[in-house]
Write an enzyme that holds these catalytic residues in place. Sequence first.
Site, PDB file in Angstrom:
ATOM      1  N   CYS A 139      40.230  39.628  43.574  1.00 35.98           N
ATOM      2  CA  CYS A 139      39.065  38.973  42.958  1.00 35.98           C
ATOM      3  C   CYS A 139      39.505  38.030  41.849  1.00 35.98           C
ATOM      4  CB  CYS A 139      38.100  40.022  42.421  1.00 35.98           C
ATOM      5  SG  CYS A 139      36.639  39.295  41.650  1.00 35.98           S
ATOM      6  N   CYS A 142      37.266  37.977  38.765  1.00 33.35           N
ATOM      7  CA  CYS A 142      37.456  39.138  37.876  1.00 33.35           C
ATOM      8  C   CYS A 142      38.756  39.015  37.090  1.00 33.35           C
ATOM      9  CB  CYS A 142      37.531  40.447  38.667  1.00 33.35           C
ATOM     10  SG  CYS A 142      36.389  40.582  40.028  1.00 33.35           S
ATOM     11  N   ASP A 143      39.811  38.621  37.742  1.00 28.47           N
ATOM     12  CA  ASP A 143      41.144  38.769  37.154  1.00 28.47           C
ATOM     13  C   ASP A 143      41.877  37.470  36.826  1.00 28.47           C
ATOM     14  OD1 ASP A 143      40.849  41.528  37.341  1.00 28.47           O
ATOM     15  OD2 ASP A 143      41.602  41.573  39.390  1.00 28.47           O
TER      16      ASP A 143
END
Length: 314
Positions: A139, A142-143
């Site tokens: 992701c 997200c990261d």
Amino acid sequence: MNNFPDKVRCLIIGSGPAGYTAAIYAARADLKPLMIQGLQPGGQLTITTDVENYPGYPKGIMGPEMMEDFKKQAERFGTDIRFGYVSSVDFKNGLPHKVIVDDLYTILADTVIISTGASAKWLGLESEQRLNGFGVSACAVCDGFFFRGQDVAIVGGGDTACEEASYLAKLCKKVYMLVRKDALRASKAMQHRVENTPNIEIFYNTETKEILGEKTTSGVRIFNTETNEEKILNVTGFFVAIGHQPNTEIFKGQVDMDGAGYIKTIPGSSRTNVEGVFASGDVQDHIYRQAVTAAGSGCMAAMDAERFLAHKGH
Ligand code: NDP
């Protein structure tokens, strides 16, 4: 031995952000929800490290810890949370719906909230599994932030890979796209976008052989299937964007799904085509896939279930 109740007003299947949020709302509405956690209690967030984009945590939080907080909050209002997996359902014979747990126990439920999520597809390499959360992620939204100013690679050639590569290109110094065929599968607009981004370099006909690094990711060994050449790219982040799989196997034939197996909900609600069955989170959303959107739709599902029961006079 697991002493499941025979009948409940609200049964929640799955324990990610959608399921726990549905539980918090359903419990506070006095629906006395029962949650069956599934094989990965806490869901996808339990395999991530820092979560920095969930509102309310100004300093960020570790994924597993956040899901523990969700769980405690659901328990605080009386949700009955059980370890176990739903092995089959019968939504074909009207209300109450029948749900079988662990192939053994039958539970009747006036309402069912499906929040079984989706799973990212992985390449299946040993190094990918070992370094998951330590430079390897599925992701970018997200990261990606953790790799600001660094070089990263992303595997996949679909719309998700292109979209995530574009996102990463804004944060990272260099983004290598690893595409297994000689062309991208993504829509033309997305193809043009990545092709015209100066710090994205696309490697076609390219397979990932190994992600390198002891404790954290330090590179990736790739192989060109046309030239048989092997090469090492020095990257600190490795993103996998080869698609997701909704966890809907047990609901096949029971509730309407789209061609990819995501549960269809009536727009603006969490209602499915089956009376008393609601869906929330990634199991019905292949577009946003964020903890906060999943949580929001879990709230919708609980409120829809509550209204449904009130309407039925339960
Ligand atoms: P897709 O299935 O469309 O694409 C998957 C990509 O991963 C393909 O390029 C595929 O290669 C590659 N791939 C699959 N398995 C492997 C493997 N083992 N090794 C290397 N590469 C692999 O998935 P997406 O998640 O990209 O998209 C899912 C759906 O969501 C699509 O319909 C897409 O259009 C849609 N979507 C739309 C968006 C938008 O409109 N903004 C944004 C994101 C997704 P190959 O081509 O060789 O099969």
